[in-house]
Design a protein around this motif. Sequence first.
Motif, PDB file in Angstrom:
ATOM      1  N   VAL A  88       0.767  -1.248   0.152  1.00  0.00           N
ATOM      2  CA  VAL A  88      -0.079  -0.082  -0.047  1.00  0.00           C
ATOM      3  C   VAL A  88       0.730   1.281   0.020  1.00  0.00           C
ATOM      4  O   VAL A  88       1.824   1.357   0.788  1.00  0.00           O
ATOM      5  N   THR A  89       0.715   2.171  -1.017  1.00  0.00           N
ATOM      6  CA  THR A  89       1.357   3.358  -0.797  1.00  0.00           C
ATOM      7  C   THR A  89       0.436   4.392  -0.831  1.00  0.00           C
ATOM      8  O   THR A  89      -0.508   4.563  -1.304  1.00  0.00           O
ATOM      9  N   LYS A  90       0.787   5.170   0.365  1.00  0.00           N
ATOM     10  CA  LYS A  90      -0.210   6.254   0.849  1.00  0.00           C
ATOM     11  C   LYS A  90       0.464   7.749   0.085  1.00  0.00           C
ATOM     12  O   LYS A  90       1.422   7.846   0.264  1.00  0.00           O
ATOM     13  N   GLN A  91      -0.566   8.074  -0.530  1.00  0.00           N
ATOM     14  CA  GLN A  91       0.044   9.311  -1.243  1.00  0.00           C
ATOM     15  C   GLN A  91      -0.218  10.783  -0.141  1.00  0.00           C
ATOM     16  O   GLN A  91      -1.276  10.874   0.458  1.00  0.00           O
ATOM     17  N   LEU A  92       0.972  11.142   0.218  1.00  0.00           N
ATOM     18  CA  LEU A  92       1.005  12.142   1.139  1.00  0.00           C
ATOM     19  C   LEU A  92       0.974  13.712   0.673  1.00  0.00           C
ATOM     20  O   LEU A  92       1.116  13.816  -0.725  1.00  0.00           O
TER      21      LEU A  92
END
Length: 88
Positions: free
Chosen positions: A2-6
Amino acid sequence: MVTKQLPLRKCVACNQMFEKDKLFRIVKLADGIVYDKSYKAQGRGSYVCKNKACIDMAIKKKAFNRSLRMAVPTEVIENLYMELENDR
Ligand SMILES: [Zn+2]
């Protein structure tokens, strides 16, 4: 994975955009400027990369002063350097 977009923020020293957790945030509150470790303080914020070169440059260019319209207290800057040491 899971890559969380900051959200992206701009470093006041090198003027490049980074995810905000790559940057230190300092914020101007009613009673002065503080280092905002939580990124949650309400107020006008200013960001700088988590590296000595950018903090040094920000001080030299008075980039914080310009972006926050007041001088940053030395202890706030010292806080940032201390955080750099802790990150190692
Ligand atoms: Zn930078």
